[in-house]
Design a protein around this motif. Structure first.
Motif, PDB file in Angstrom:
ATOM      1  N   GLU A  63     -41.187  63.689   8.283  1.00  0.00           N
ATOM      2  CA  GLU A  63     -41.646  64.576   7.043  1.00  0.00           C
ATOM      3  C   GLU A  63     -40.596  65.296   6.505  1.00  0.00           C
ATOM      4  OE1 GLU A  63     -44.625  64.162   5.867  1.00  0.00           O
ATOM      5  OE2 GLU A  63     -44.736  62.920   7.622  1.00  0.00           O
ATOM      6  N   ALA A  64     -39.557  65.757   7.287  1.00  0.00           N
ATOM      7  CA  ALA A  64     -38.311  66.723   6.774  1.00  0.00           C
ATOM      8  C   ALA A  64     -37.439  65.660   5.788  1.00  0.00           C
ATOM      9  CB  ALA A  64     -37.429  67.081   7.820  1.00  0.00           C
ATOM     10  N   GLU A 114     -38.855  63.900   3.760  1.00  0.00           N
ATOM     11  CA  GLU A 114     -39.713  63.697   2.505  1.00  0.00           C
ATOM     12  C   GLU A 114     -40.419  62.510   2.301  1.00  0.00           C
ATOM     13  OE1 GLU A 114     -36.831  66.726   0.036  1.00  0.00           O
ATOM     14  OE2 GLU A 114     -37.570  64.922  -0.863  1.00  0.00           O
ATOM     15  N   TYR A 128     -45.240  65.422   2.760  1.00  0.00           N
ATOM     16  CA  TYR A 128     -44.449  66.189   3.830  1.00  0.00           C
ATOM     17  C   TYR A 128     -44.614  67.354   3.833  1.00  0.00           C
ATOM     18  CZ  TYR A 128     -41.824  66.081  -0.720  1.00  0.00           C
ATOM     19  OH  TYR A 128     -41.374  66.387  -1.964  1.00  0.00           O
ATOM     20  N   THR A 187     -38.015  70.739   4.345  1.00  0.00           N
ATOM     21  CA  THR A 187     -37.549  69.177   4.089  1.00  0.00           C
ATOM     22  C   THR A 187     -35.895  69.457   3.743  1.00  0.00           C
ATOM     23  OG1 THR A 187     -37.828  69.705   1.654  1.00  0.00           O
ATOM     24  CG2 THR A 187     -39.871  68.922   2.763  1.00  0.00           C
TER      25      THR A 187
END
Length: 271
Positions: free
Chosen positions: A210-211, A213, A217, A259
């Motif tokens: 998720e970081a 993106e 996220y 992110t």
């Protein structure tokens, strides 16, 4: 010694065939069993497979993205694992990793198709030959000679198929598993080290995905941050039980829940 090679689906079948053909070149006392090619014409295949499953000392499962939830793979894995005291069950992962596994397959020690990991598997199989096993130096020499042939064949098979982008398991499945493990841990306050390792690996993998993106996220990172307090409470209690858990706990504590773009923007702010 019998080695049962399990497959499901056309790609997995080709991979299994390659291992079946390659294995006796390295360990000549090993007899691979591969369905359906190893069933005599007219044979009652169900009885034949059942007999081979019960007699096998090693079970190799060829796991791909396409068959990770295959009922047939799970059936044969279950049949092999009924006699774990005498049978070594090894899923070989092609194009996927441990974080992608779910359900019964997670209980087994997996092998990723890399030279180092595959050498460990061959060493285990050789060890099962007892007094007939090859000396370590001989095994290393034979493996070095034959490995390029298998690597080339497997690479050829994998490169001939269309790779589907994206995670094998969706975000919801991973989050549900983390939540289930967390609830279970809070009820019993006693987790097997392997379960905690998998919990931390799944959490870190989800965070890092998720970081970058990928997908929704921002919501996912917020949800992970909320869950991190409970997981930290559990992990802190067990972090000294193994080096693996300790290392994973250190990585867990360094997660930013931001992110890549957010981190970059903060670093660019002048003071």
């Amino acid at each position: 010694m019998k080695v049962f090679i399990s497959w499901s689906g056309p790609v997995s079948k080709r991979l299994a065939e390659s291992i079946r053909d390659w294995l006796p070149g390295v360990l000549q006392l090993v007899t691979p069993y591969f369905t359906p090619a190893d069933i005599e014409k007219g044979g009652r295949w169900a009885n034949d497979i059942a007999k081979e499953l019960s007699n096998a000392e090693i079970g190799i499962l060829c796991i791909t993205r396409d068959n990770i939830h295959s009922d047939w793979i799970l059936f044969e894995a279950g049949a092999l694992s009924k006699s774990l005291d005498k049978t070594y069950v090894c899923p070989i992962l092609f194009g996927i990793n441990n974080a992608d596994l779910a359900g019964p397959l997670k209980q087994f020690q997996t092998t990723e198709f890399t030279k180092a990991d595959f050498h460990k598997l061959i060493t285990v199989i050789n060890g099962r030959l007892s007094e007939h096993k090859l000396p370590a130096k001989t095994l290393d020499a034979v493996f070095e000679k034959w490995w390029p042939d298998l690597e080339e064949k497997i690479t050829e098979i994998l490169s001939s198929i269309t790779i589907v982008d994206g995670p094998v398991r969706n975000d919801r499945e991973v989050l549900d598993e983390i939540l289930l493990l967390t609830r279970s841990a809070r009820q019993t306050f006693r987790l097997p080290p392997k379960a905690l390792e998998e919990l931390l690996e799944s959490f870190i993998s989800m965070h890092n995905s998720e970081a970058q993106e990928v997908g929704g996220y921002e919501q996912s990172l917020d949800a992970l941050k909320e869950m991190s307090r409970s997981i930290r409470f559990i992990a802190r209690k067990y972090k000294d039980e193994s080096t693996t858990i300790s290392d994973l706990y250190d990585r867990f504590e360094k997660l930013s829940y931001q992110t890549v773009t957010q981190i970059t923007e903060e670093e660019d702010v002048p003071f």
